[in-house]
Design a protein around this motif. Structure first.
Motif, PDB file in Angstrom:
ATOM      1  N   GLY A  18      30.711  38.420  14.391  1.00  0.00           N
ATOM      2  CA  GLY A  18      31.418  37.572  13.324  1.00  0.00           C
ATOM      3  C   GLY A  18      32.956  37.612  13.521  1.00  0.00           C
ATOM      4  O   GLY A  18      33.733  37.418  12.345  1.00  0.00           O
ATOM      5  N   LEU A  19      33.617  37.665  14.924  1.00  0.00           N
ATOM      6  CA  LEU A  19      34.890  37.690  15.059  1.00  0.00           C
ATOM      7  C   LEU A  19      35.315  36.281  15.588  1.00  0.00           C
ATOM      8  O   LEU A  19      34.598  35.549  16.306  1.00  0.00           O
ATOM      9  N   LEU A  20      36.556  35.802  15.160  1.00  0.00           N
ATOM     10  CA  LEU A  20      36.992  34.423  15.909  1.00  0.00           C
ATOM     11  C   LEU A  20      37.941  35.071  17.228  1.00  0.00           C
ATOM     12  O   LEU A  20      38.863  35.559  17.374  1.00  0.00           O
ATOM     13  N   ALA A  21      37.102  34.720  18.277  1.00  0.00           N
ATOM     14  CA  ALA A  21      37.549  35.202  19.570  1.00  0.00           C
ATOM     15  C   ALA A  21      38.775  34.483  20.146  1.00  0.00           C
ATOM     16  O   ALA A  21      39.403  35.111  20.811  1.00  0.00           O
ATOM     17  N   GLY A  22      38.804  33.180  19.735  1.00  0.00           N
ATOM     18  CA  GLY A  22      39.742  32.476  20.194  1.00  0.00           C
ATOM     19  C   GLY A  22      39.963  32.319  21.941  1.00  0.00           C
ATOM     20  O   GLY A  22      38.898  32.314  22.480  1.00  0.00           O
ATOM     21  N   ARG A  23      41.031  32.833  22.193  1.00  0.00           N
ATOM     22  CA  ARG A  23      41.266  32.815  23.721  1.00  0.00           C
ATOM     23  C   ARG A  23      41.422  34.107  24.403  1.00  0.00           C
ATOM     24  O   ARG A  23      41.833  34.391  25.597  1.00  0.00           O
ATOM     25  N   TRP A  93      45.381  34.018  14.094  1.00  0.00           N
ATOM     26  CA  TRP A  93      44.047  34.187  13.281  1.00  0.00           C
ATOM     27  C   TRP A  93      42.939  34.862  14.449  1.00  0.00           C
ATOM     28  O   TRP A  93      41.829  35.410  14.109  1.00  0.00           O
ATOM     29  N   GLN A  94      43.402  34.856  15.723  1.00  0.00           N
ATOM     30  CA  GLN A  94      42.522  35.371  16.764  1.00  0.00           C
ATOM     31  C   GLN A  94      42.138  36.994  16.549  1.00  0.00           C
ATOM     32  O   GLN A  94      43.184  37.626  16.225  1.00  0.00           O
ATOM     33  N   GLY A  95      41.057  37.123  16.953  1.00  0.00           N
ATOM     34  CA  GLY A  95      40.505  38.640  16.818  1.00  0.00           C
ATOM     35  C   GLY A  95      39.901  38.974  15.235  1.00  0.00           C
ATOM     36  O   GLY A  95      39.730  40.089  15.042  1.00  0.00           O
ATOM     37  N   ARG A  96      40.292  38.193  14.253  1.00  0.00           N
ATOM     38  CA  ARG A  96      40.067  38.478  12.844  1.00  0.00           C
ATOM     39  C   ARG A  96      38.560  38.139  12.785  1.00  0.00           C
ATOM     40  O   ARG A  96      37.870  37.273  13.138  1.00  0.00           O
ATOM     41  N   ASP A 100      37.062  37.877   6.629  1.00  0.00           N
ATOM     42  CA  ASP A 100      38.177  38.086   6.373  1.00  0.00           C
ATOM     43  C   ASP A 100      39.248  36.755   6.289  1.00  0.00           C
ATOM     44  O   ASP A 100      40.079  36.373   5.297  1.00  0.00           O
ATOM     45  N   LEU A 101      39.113  35.865   7.258  1.00  0.00           N
ATOM     46  CA  LEU A 101      39.907  34.555   7.436  1.00  0.00           C
ATOM     47  C   LEU A 101      39.444  33.822   6.044  1.00  0.00           C
ATOM     48  O   LEU A 101      40.442  32.887   5.518  1.00  0.00           O
ATOM     49  N   ALA A 102      38.124  33.960   5.713  1.00  0.00           N
ATOM     50  CA  ALA A 102      37.705  32.771   4.568  1.00  0.00           C
ATOM     51  C   ALA A 102      38.693  33.239   3.205  1.00  0.00           C
ATOM     52  O   ALA A 102      38.426  32.298   2.289  1.00  0.00           O
ATOM     53  N   TRP A 107      42.132  28.570   4.830  1.00  0.00           N
ATOM     54  CA  TRP A 107      40.927  28.360   5.353  1.00  0.00           C
ATOM     55  C   TRP A 107      40.204  26.898   4.834  1.00  0.00           C
ATOM     56  O   TRP A 107      39.593  26.258   5.278  1.00  0.00           O
ATOM     57  N   SER A 108      40.596  26.796   3.450  1.00  0.00           N
ATOM     58  CA  SER A 108      40.318  25.678   2.800  1.00  0.00           C
ATOM     59  C   SER A 108      40.701  24.309   3.315  1.00  0.00           C
ATOM     60  O   SER A 108      39.898  23.216   3.509  1.00  0.00           O
TER      61      SER A 108
END
Length: 234
Positions: A18-23, A93-96, A100-102, A107-108
């Motif tokens: 459930g992580l935002l890997a990004g780059r 945001w990367q790695g979070r 949590d980001l929601a 986010w909206s």
């Protein structure tokens, strides 16, 4: 024009967590992701692909390699790595985690008005779409020039990148692109044609693709829907 098969990378360790890997470097396919990419390779094995272009991130290169390993016939050149097909720069945001980001106010906006989003310390979603669409159209024209209008090629990239490319092909504003889903190792198909793009598939993870062998997807749209493609090979 040529026909591009858009493939998202298979599931990764970050996706599963459930992580935002990004780059981020070192994000690899997990076992499920490898199986997904292998299945996609099996689906594409009957398609006379003339070339593969990939995001340089590991998960896309691994997916491209698994696809190429399932091919028969003459070997292809190694994938062409294109930075313009790499993941969106999500900045801070990367790695979070997505949960949590929601909770962030941004986010909206990402959900409802992505054209207005610039990730803190990162890239705007409009810039992401502009670079990725330009790259796909440039590669498509190059493959057609080299191999003819019946050429079929593969681009391996990321979820938001492919969604933005599909939104452009469908004539949708970027603010509507969250209506499109692109799952891990899914296949979407676009032919840019001479007058407009035509979208032949989105977000498919099963089904025969042998109809792309020797098929010409150029020309006007058939009024009434036409006769469709030939039956799957048995």
């Amino acid at each position: 024009m040529a026909t591009v098969i858009l493939v998202r990378h298979g599931r990764t360790t970050a996706n599963a967590a459930g992580l935002l890997a990004g780059r981020a470097a070192g994000v690899n396919l997990d076992e499920v992701g490898r199986d997904q990419a292998t299945l996609t390779g099996d689906r594409l094995a009957a398609v006379p692909v003339v070339g593969v272009v990939s995001s340089p991130l590991e998960r896309c290169q691994q997916t491209a390699q698994l696809i190429m390993e399932r091919r028969s016939g003459a070997p292809l050149a190694p994938p062409n790595l294109d930075l313009n097909l790499t993941e969106c720069d999500y900045g801070q945001w990367q790695g979070r985690t997505l949960t949590d980001l929601a909770t962030e106010a941004l986010w909206s906006v990402v959900q409802s008005q992505p054209s207005a989003v610039t990730f803190p310390g990162g890239e705007s979603m409009a810039a992401m779409q502009a670079r990725s669409v330009a790259a796909i159209r440039r590669h498509d024209a190059a493959f057609e020039a080299e191999h003819g209008p019946g050429a079929v090629w593969v681009a391996v990239s990321h979820g938001d990148i492919i969604k933005s490319i599909l939104a452009d092909a469908l004539g949708m504003h970027l603010d509507l692109f969250q209506r499109i889903n692109v799952g891990p190792a899914s296949v979407s198909i676009v032919n840019y044609g001479t007058s407009r793009p035509s979208v032949y598939a989105t977000n498919t993870d099963a089904g025969d693709l042998s109809w792309l062998s020797g098929s010409s997807l150029t020309g006007d749209a058939p009024v009434g829907g036409g006769a469709g493609q030939r039956a799957p090979r048995t």
